[in-house]
Design a protein around this motif. Sequence first.
Motif, PDB file in Angstrom:
ATOM      1  N   ASN A 105      32.012  46.457 -11.732  1.00 39.17           N
ATOM      2  CA  ASN A 105      31.878  46.008 -10.344  1.00 39.17           C
ATOM      3  C   ASN A 105      31.482  47.166  -9.435  1.00 39.17           C
ATOM      4  N   LEU A 106      30.460  46.923  -8.625  1.00 41.68           N
ATOM      5  CA  LEU A 106      29.873  48.003  -7.829  1.00 41.68           C
ATOM      6  C   LEU A 106      29.799  47.677  -6.347  1.00 41.68           C
ATOM      7  N   ILE A 107      29.916  48.727  -5.551  1.00 40.54           N
ATOM      8  CA  ILE A 107      29.656  48.610  -4.110  1.00 40.54           C
ATOM      9  C   ILE A 107      28.399  49.421  -3.790  1.00 40.54           C
ATOM     10  N   ILE A 108      27.474  48.810  -3.073  1.00 41.37           N
ATOM     11  CA  ILE A 108      26.250  49.496  -2.646  1.00 41.37           C
ATOM     12  C   ILE A 108      26.546  50.167  -1.304  1.00 41.37           C
ATOM     13  N   TYR A 109      26.481  51.493  -1.274  1.00 43.02           N
ATOM     14  CA  TYR A 109      26.777  52.228  -0.039  1.00 43.02           C
ATOM     15  C   TYR A 109      25.445  52.765   0.484  1.00 43.02           C
ATOM     16  N   GLY A 110      24.924  52.125   1.510  1.00 48.34           N
ATOM     17  CA  GLY A 110      23.581  52.461   2.007  1.00 48.34           C
ATOM     18  C   GLY A 110      22.604  51.393   1.556  1.00 48.34           C
ATOM     19  N   CYS A 111      22.131  50.588   2.524  1.00 50.64           N
ATOM     20  CA  CYS A 111      21.259  49.466   2.154  1.00 50.64           C
ATOM     21  C   CYS A 111      19.822  49.701   2.620  1.00 50.64           C
ATOM     22  N   VAL A 143      30.881  53.220  -6.771  1.00 51.05           N
ATOM     23  CA  VAL A 143      30.007  53.072  -5.611  1.00 51.05           C
ATOM     24  C   VAL A 143      28.636  53.638  -5.969  1.00 51.05           C
ATOM     25  N   VAL A 144      27.583  52.874  -5.672  1.00 56.40           N
ATOM     26  CA  VAL A 144      26.222  53.400  -5.784  1.00 56.40           C
ATOM     27  C   VAL A 144      25.830  53.841  -4.381  1.00 56.40           C
ATOM     28  N   HIS A 145      25.753  55.154  -4.203  1.00 59.38           N
ATOM     29  CA  HIS A 145      25.617  55.731  -2.868  1.00 59.38           C
ATOM     30  C   HIS A 145      24.191  56.241  -2.653  1.00 59.38           C
ATOM     31  N   THR A 146      23.483  55.658  -1.691  1.00 57.19           N
ATOM     32  CA  THR A 146      22.100  56.063  -1.408  1.00 57.19           C
ATOM     33  C   THR A 146      21.924  56.147   0.100  1.00 57.19           C
ATOM     34  N   THR A 147      22.260  57.305   0.664  1.00 55.67           N
ATOM     35  CA  THR A 147      22.044  57.440   2.105  1.00 55.67           C
ATOM     36  C   THR A 147      21.055  58.575   2.398  1.00 55.67           C
ATOM     37  N   THR A 148      21.524  59.844   2.414  1.00 55.10           N
ATOM     38  CA  THR A 148      20.560  60.916   2.708  1.00 55.10           C
ATOM     39  C   THR A 148      20.602  62.038   1.670  1.00 55.10           C
ATOM     40  N   SER A 149      19.701  63.005   1.865  1.00 53.84           N
ATOM     41  CA  SER A 149      19.469  64.047   0.856  1.00 53.84           C
ATOM     42  C   SER A 149      20.438  65.214   0.941  1.00 53.84           C
ATOM     43  N   HIS A 150      21.079  65.385   2.087  1.00 51.56           N
ATOM     44  CA  HIS A 150      21.837  66.618   2.300  1.00 51.56           C
ATOM     45  C   HIS A 150      23.343  66.403   2.165  1.00 51.56           C
ATOM     46  N   LEU A 151      23.973  67.299   1.419  1.00 46.96           N
ATOM     47  CA  LEU A 151      25.384  67.112   1.098  1.00 46.96           C
ATOM     48  C   LEU A 151      26.255  67.134   2.349  1.00 46.96           C
TER      49      LEU A 151
END
Lengths: 334, 334
Positions: free
Chosen positions: B5-11, B75-83
Amino acid sequence: MDKINLIIYGCGVMGRKAAQALLDKKSFKVVGAVDIDPELVGKDLGEILDKPEKLGVVIEKDAEALFSKVKAHAVVHTTTSHLKSVFSQVAQCLKAGLNVISTCEELSYPWKRNPELARELDSLAKEQGVTVVGTGINPGYLMDTLPLVLTGPCLKVKSIKVTRMMNSAKRRVPFQVKVGTGLTQEEFKQKIEDKVITGHVGLLESINMIADGLGWELDEAVELPPQPVIDELEIKTALGTIKPGDVIGLTSIAYGKKEGKEIITLEFCANAAVDEEYDEIIIQGEPNIHQKIVGGVHGDIGTVAVTINTIPRTIEAPAGLKVMKDLPPPKATL
Amino acid sequence: MDKINLIIYGCGVMGRKAAQALLDKKSFKVVGAVDIDPELVGKDLGEILDKPEKLGVVIEKDAEALFSKVKAHAVVHTTTSHLKSVFSQVAQCLKAGLNVISTCEELSYPWKRNPELARELDSLAKEQGVTVVGTGINPGYLMDTLPLVLTGPCLKVKSIKVTRMMNSAKRRVPFQVKVGTGLTQEEFKQKIEDKVITGHVGLLESINMIADGLGWELDEAVELPPQPVIDELEIKTALGTIKPGDVIGLTSIAYGKKEGKEIITLEFCANAAVDEEYDEIIIQGEPNIHQKIVGGVHGDIGTVAVTINTIPRTIEAPAGLKVMKDLPPPKATL
């Protein structure tokens, strides 16, 4: 970093090459050696290497006696290709609490061909808290681990085809003999029937590892009898000049099938007329992946390197019988 | 097999592509979605996908609230490039006891650029018994994991060079903008100075991962400013026809150096005039390895696939902050 102490089990061609390569590395130390050949027993391992020098490691006949007196982390096991003939050797190492990295082809994925022996080795390794892995360039890397790694960027995979194209004339003489170089077609046929020529051992192991890795249930995995390769021209080899019409090498093909389709195809081509050597992986999927190792990977060096580079992965792994797909992949060790 | 089960973080683009791809897979279920964009909050995630269909998964603004009411594995996290900008988001997921697979480029190997943040995430993950990994096609696979895997058959490695050669005109428009397509040379120069054009994020992360993987202590890892690519001919792109002398893309180069020598070279070439796309890895060593992926791997599909295929590896891994070299490599999941 503490060195990893190793015992070389089997001091034939591959054992010696492994020992020679290990001497050049910072991470490892060879602390013992085993072989049953009366010609070798009692000699210093260093004396039989390419660059002979005394190592203070005497080749012993009795593995058990050696294990009881020398402290090692793992055994580099290079004796024969078939699990049935190496089972007791590997079991002996595990019972002594030693991790095992073996070049036994059938050990690279023993769960289909020898499931009971596999289960026994797995239990034994778990009881002793050690790990056993079968590996090498092929099976172990080029036709199973690497294709699986190359599915990493795929959302879907429909089929995988791997081809190794190598010029056998550039390899060791025993390898040239193994692929039938110089035989008449009649002699080749006879040697196939007599199972003197068996083609490449390990294609089915690679197919089963790929299928397992991708969660594919195959209907069958089949290996065709090796086919002789004939040329129209005379070809010079280390075994003499081969007449047109005589055998210059062979091609071994194996398939993994599902619903009548060949979804895994492995092709091992070794003959003296190959101009362009390569290792190629073609994945049909989303996206397609077409990769090629230009010039191919040399089999002997590759097997020694994959074996050595798998040692740290094996020691770090959870206890049991592992196959290459379950470990972080080998990478060059210092 | 139980679904993961996954949560998409950043759509955004990547989050949607990941969600769309996950719907086609047996192994996963999307059970939640997070985004701060007011345009998206409150919508059903399925409505914004390529093939719109209601999923019963409403995009929520408040991640913490979502985590407290929905049970997920990762969580599948896809927001930005910088930590620095994603740190608090990732920390939030870890605190909720969720594994994190992120496409944040700087998270792929954070130990050099942001060692303190890396340590914090590592401790947090270990406290919670979960794992966090940054990945994608590049960094994460083509320029670090795959080159390391290809050193597996090497006894020695002297240098590694990786080149990605891609035709930017075949990619998404935002990507074409990102590589400077259609700018004058003057405008390009200005955008480099203003750091509007930064080249490819992640080359240094890949260099540091390779060096770490091989046990190499680099003297320095340097990234050169991206260089504009100019052509003598007019070129048609989705951003209009580019005049000769204007920018059609860029080349980013980074080096890992030791004793004055460039022992790691990464070259990222994206312009509208590329005829032959490929991803190439050249290892100088024993033996040399020259590998090529003919046609290259498509960046967007590749990133989505590597990310998804890394989910099971992340969940199975020991707790903590991991980098791709430490995990069994991703392989296509069902």
